[in-house]
Design a protein around this motif. Structure first.
Motif, PDB file in Angstrom:
ATOM      1  N   LEU A 186       0.782  -1.229   0.000  1.00  0.00           N
ATOM      2  CA  LEU A 186       0.000   0.000   0.000  1.00  0.00           C
ATOM      3  C   LEU A 186       0.821   1.290   0.000  1.00  0.00           C
ATOM      4  O   LEU A 186       1.666   1.508   0.858  1.00  0.00           O
ATOM      5  CB  LEU A 186      -0.941   0.004   1.206  1.00  0.00           C
ATOM      6  N   PRO A 187       0.554   2.146  -0.959  1.00  0.00           N
ATOM      7  CA  PRO A 187       1.226   3.437  -1.047  1.00  0.00           C
ATOM      8  C   PRO A 187       0.434   4.494  -0.297  1.00  0.00           C
ATOM      9  O   PRO A 187      -0.691   4.244   0.135  1.00  0.00           O
ATOM     10  CB  PRO A 187       1.157   3.733  -2.538  1.00  0.00           C
ATOM     11  N   SER A 188       1.003   5.675  -0.149  1.00  0.00           N
ATOM     12  CA  SER A 188       0.211   6.797   0.355  1.00  0.00           C
ATOM     13  C   SER A 188       0.772   8.103  -0.186  1.00  0.00           C
ATOM     14  O   SER A 188       1.924   8.166  -0.618  1.00  0.00           O
ATOM     15  CB  SER A 188       0.194   6.826   1.884  1.00  0.00           C
ATOM     16  N   ALA A 189      -0.076   9.115  -0.167  1.00  0.00           N
ATOM     17  CA  ALA A 189       0.330  10.451  -0.598  1.00  0.00           C
ATOM     18  C   ALA A 189      -0.021  11.423   0.512  1.00  0.00           C
ATOM     19  O   ALA A 189      -1.095  11.325   1.102  1.00  0.00           O
ATOM     20  CB  ALA A 189      -0.424  10.837  -1.873  1.00  0.00           C
ATOM     21  N   SER A 190       0.884  12.344   0.805  1.00  0.00           N
ATOM     22  CA  SER A 190       0.585  13.405   1.767  1.00  0.00           C
ATOM     23  C   SER A 190       0.740  14.731   1.048  1.00  0.00           C
ATOM     24  O   SER A 190       1.806  15.030   0.506  1.00  0.00           O
ATOM     25  CB  SER A 190       1.542  13.345   2.959  1.00  0.00           C
ATOM     26  N   LEU A 191      -0.349  15.500   1.045  1.00  0.00           N
ATOM     27  CA  LEU A 191      -0.377  16.700   0.210  1.00  0.00           C
ATOM     28  C   LEU A 191      -0.610  17.957   1.036  1.00  0.00           C
ATOM     29  O   LEU A 191      -1.329  17.931   2.039  1.00  0.00           O
ATOM     30  CB  LEU A 191      -1.500  16.577  -0.834  1.00  0.00           C
ATOM     31  N   GLY A 192      -0.017  19.051   0.600  1.00  0.00           N
ATOM     32  CA  GLY A 192      -0.245  20.349   1.218  1.00  0.00           C
ATOM     33  C   GLY A 192      -1.239  21.153   0.399  1.00  0.00           C
ATOM     34  O   GLY A 192      -1.818  20.657  -0.567  1.00  0.00           O
ATOM     35  N   ALA A 193      -1.430  22.403   0.794  1.00  0.00           N
ATOM     36  CA  ALA A 193      -2.334  23.274   0.047  1.00  0.00           C
ATOM     37  C   ALA A 193      -1.604  23.793  -1.194  1.00  0.00           C
ATOM     38  O   ALA A 193      -0.396  24.015  -1.159  1.00  0.00           O
ATOM     39  CB  ALA A 193      -2.769  24.430   0.927  1.00  0.00           C
ATOM     40  N   ALA A 194      -2.339  23.976  -2.283  1.00  0.00           N
ATOM     41  CA  ALA A 194      -1.728  24.531  -3.486  1.00  0.00           C
ATOM     42  C   ALA A 194      -1.484  26.026  -3.283  1.00  0.00           C
ATOM     43  O   ALA A 194      -2.320  26.721  -2.694  1.00  0.00           O
ATOM     44  CB  ALA A 194      -2.639  24.301  -4.679  1.00  0.00           C
TER      45      ALA A 194
END
Ligand code: IPM
Ligand code: MG
Length: 370
Positions: A266-274
């Motif tokens: 299982l992968p994951s992505a952690s994203l901030g605000a654009a």
């Protein structure tokens, strides 16, 4: 557009094994002209502590901020168990999440058909399962103040942490969940403990308001976290997107991952605000840890990190065709019966980390020619 920069952080334990396997996949995309990156490497976790005495240096933070995306393997291990709390490998991970403002953690729990039998649950419950857990990542009890361990006047000790969420923290993670649901099956389940926690009451109220104001086309349901854990095991197929806080998301994503048969997938992505130019901080990492029990043996499954790279192609670089191609290659490799030990059924022959990475590259070659 200038060449995007990618920061690779192998971290600890099996990180130094799954990273080279992933690197070969990245290099395949480069050598076939499908994507080009400026790649730099850095230290995080115990690997950084051993060299610098801290799990994340300002230089690595600066490198990460400059990069268009960060690909991290995993951190931690018993070697650093006695290191003080603020210098533990985990502290480095929490700091990079906070420094980059990565408030949205996307953790897909997707069952590969070829692996459905490896699930802890019955095949008919998990076949075709596709859940997206959206975990708030830089708030809640992980970061809340006050926190600490104090000695009371009577000599007894007291450990305490603070669970806290503001309206804006709830709304921004809610938006991520609703937007994702629009591209999926259109259902969001918001999870808290509003029956015992004020932060949960606020969470539920704000999600309800946001839904009514902007996302009426999406179905919103609410669930208490304990019930959600139960429903994930009883009837996981009912879920599409689950949005929840930092701590509940940590627990529920580990639970959901086992529905799929292996943490190694299982992968994951952690994203901030654009920002105003559309640029968005992003860090991709497998859900699995550094697996000290098998580190150094060359048997770790590199697919979660390889699939994390696929998520990077999709979310950071808008390269859906490349991401699809890579995910398809992983599916075919699994369908052909190639297995690392963690996903093998009893008696099935297994391959090591390098061979699994090479199998994906070979399959990419084959798919590209067909
Ligand atoms: C995770 C991990 C981390 C967390 C640890 C290693 C700090 O369990 O990414 O789920 O609790 O967030
Ligand atoms: Mg966790």
């Amino acid at each position: 557009m200038s060449t995007p920069t990618l920061l690779l952080l192998p971290g600890d334990g099996i990180g130094s094994e799954v990273t080279p396997a992933t690197r070969k996949v990245i290099d395949w995309f480069q050598s076939t002209g499908r994507a080009t990156f400026n790649i730099t490497e850095g230290l995080i976790g115990g690997a950084s502590y051993d060299v610098h005495g801290i799990p994340l240096t300002d230089e690595t933070v600066a490198q990460a901020k400059k990069a268009d995306a960060v690909l991290l393997a995993c951190i931690g291990g018993p070697k650093w168990d006695t290191v003080s709390y603020d210098k533990r490998p985990e502290a480095g991970l929490l700091r990079i999440r906070k420094e980059l403002g990565l408030f949205a953690n996307l953790r897909p729990a997707h069952v590969f058909d070829a692996l459905a039998a490896a699930s802890a649950l019955k095949l008919e419950l998990v076949k075709g399962l596709d859940i997206m857990i959206v975990r708030e990542l830089i708030g809640g009890v992980y970061f809340g103040e006050p926190r600490g361990i104090e000695t009371l006047p009577n000599g007894e000790r007291r450990g305490f942490n603070t669970q806290s969420y503001t309206t804006s923290e709830i709304v921004r993670i809610g938006r991520v969940a609703f937007e994702l649901a629009r591209k999926r099956k259109g259902r969001v389940c918001s999870v808290e403990k509003a029956n015992v926690m004020e932060s949960g009451v606020l969470w539920r109220e704000e999600m309800t308001k946001l839904h009514a104001a902007e996302y009426k086309d999406v179905e919103l349901t609410h669930m208490y976290a304990d019930n959600c854990a139960m429903q994930l095991v009883r009837a996981p197929g009912r879920f599409d997107v689950i949005v929840t806080d930092n701590l509940f998301g940590d627990l529920l994503s580990d639970l959901a991952s086992m529905l799929t048969g292996s943490l190694g997938m299982l992968p994951s992505a952690s994203l901030g605000a654009a920002d105003s130019s559309g640029r968005q901080a992003a860090l991709y990492e497998p859900i699995h840890g550094s697996a000290p029990d098998i580190a150094g043996k060359g048997i770790a499954n590199p697919l979660a990190m390889i699939l994390s790279f696929a998520m990077m192609l999709r979310y950071s670089f808008n390269m859906a065709a490349n991401a699809d191609l890579l995910e398809k290659a992983v599916h075919s490799v699994l369908a052909s019966g190639i297995r690392t030990a963690d996903i093998a059924e009893q008696g099935q022959p297994t391959v090591g980390t390098t061979a699994m990475g090479d199998a994906v590259v070979k399959e990419l070659d084959r798919l590209a020619k067909s």
